[in-house]
Design a protein around this motif. Structure first.
Motif, PDB file in Angstrom:
ATOM      1  N   MET A  14       0.844  -1.190   0.000  1.00  0.00           N
ATOM      2  CA  MET A  14       0.000   0.000   0.000  1.00  0.00           C
ATOM      3  C   MET A  14       0.884   1.245   0.000  1.00  0.00           C
ATOM      4  O   MET A  14       1.953   1.237   0.594  1.00  0.00           O
ATOM      5  N   GLU A  15       0.422   2.269  -0.693  1.00  0.00           N
ATOM      6  CA  GLU A  15       1.095   3.560  -0.721  1.00  0.00           C
ATOM      7  C   GLU A  15       0.047   4.635  -0.501  1.00  0.00           C
ATOM      8  O   GLU A  15      -1.105   4.330  -0.222  1.00  0.00           O
ATOM      9  N   ASP A  16       0.425   5.884  -0.678  1.00  0.00           N
ATOM     10  CA  ASP A  16      -0.504   6.995  -0.514  1.00  0.00           C
ATOM     11  C   ASP A  16      -1.665   6.879  -1.496  1.00  0.00           C
ATOM     12  O   ASP A  16      -1.508   7.150  -2.671  1.00  0.00           O
ATOM     13  N   SER A  54      -9.428   5.081   1.438  1.00  0.00           N
ATOM     14  CA  SER A  54      -9.227   4.380   2.708  1.00  0.00           C
ATOM     15  C   SER A  54      -8.220   3.243   2.576  1.00  0.00           C
ATOM     16  O   SER A  54      -8.566   2.081   2.672  1.00  0.00           O
ATOM     17  N   VAL A  55      -6.953   3.599   2.380  1.00  0.00           N
ATOM     18  CA  VAL A  55      -5.892   2.596   2.249  1.00  0.00           C
ATOM     19  C   VAL A  55      -5.703   1.851   3.565  1.00  0.00           C
ATOM     20  O   VAL A  55      -5.371   0.661   3.574  1.00  0.00           O
ATOM     21  N   PHE A 133     -10.004   0.239 -11.295  1.00  0.00           N
ATOM     22  CA  PHE A 133     -10.536  -0.918 -10.586  1.00  0.00           C
ATOM     23  C   PHE A 133     -11.026  -0.464  -9.226  1.00  0.00           C
ATOM     24  O   PHE A 133     -10.587   0.554  -8.687  1.00  0.00           O
ATOM     25  N   ARG A 134     -11.916  -1.214  -8.649  1.00  0.00           N
ATOM     26  CA  ARG A 134     -12.438  -0.968  -7.301  1.00  0.00           C
ATOM     27  C   ARG A 134     -12.261  -2.242  -6.474  1.00  0.00           C
ATOM     28  O   ARG A 134     -12.284  -3.346  -7.014  1.00  0.00           O
ATOM     29  N   ILE A 135     -12.104  -2.074  -5.172  1.00  0.00           N
ATOM     30  CA  ILE A 135     -12.065  -3.220  -4.278  1.00  0.00           C
ATOM     31  C   ILE A 135     -13.458  -3.411  -3.706  1.00  0.00           C
ATOM     32  O   ILE A 135     -14.038  -2.476  -3.168  1.00  0.00           O
TER      33      ILE A 135
END
Length: 136
Positions: A14-16, A54-55, A133-135
């Motif tokens: 994960m990044e910004d 919301s990472v 893409f979406r999670i």
């Protein structure tokens, strides 16, 4: 083309504002029982960048499902393959008609792709918003 395209994957890092998800893309026969003995079976590991606010809601190693719409997939295919193909053919025919030289026509057709891909690269941030893409 309103259907959803989904892939199961694992959060890799994960990044910004970006979650990197590792998916395994398989061909239709990769799930076959005899795939290990067949040269046609094929699977590839790919990294998908999912941009979200919301990472912190995700953890490395977490199983997730990434999805996009069929319309987004069609746009991506159009920009990646359709437009360059049309440009290639149009320039090939035009240069061939103007010069009557196949070598120059082929060179001109290939050379028109360089500025096209440079423009795509310059517009990558804008395209990233449209082709996302979406999670789930």
């Amino acid at each position: 083309m309103n259907q959803r395209i989904t892939h199961s994957g694992v959060v890799d890092s994960m990044e910004d504002g970006c979650v990197h998800v590792r998916i395994v893309q398989t061909s239709a026969c990769a799930a076959c029982k005899v795939a290990g003995y067949c040269n046609a079976a094929e699977s590839k590991e790919k990294m998908i960048d999912v941009f979200c606010d919301s990472v912190t809601a995700y953890k490395v190693g977490q199983q997730v499902t990434v999805s996009t719409s069929g319309q987004v997939a069609a746009k991506a295919l159009l920009w990646a393959f359709g437009v360059p193909f049309v440009l290639l053919i149009v320039v090939l025919v035009l240069v061939l008609l103007l010069t009557n030289n196949e070598g120059w026509a082929a060179l001109g057709a290939l050379m028109v792709l360089a500025p096209y891909y440079i423009v795509l690269w310059l517009l990558r941030d804008k395209m990233r918003e449209q082709l996302a893409f979406r999670i789930e």
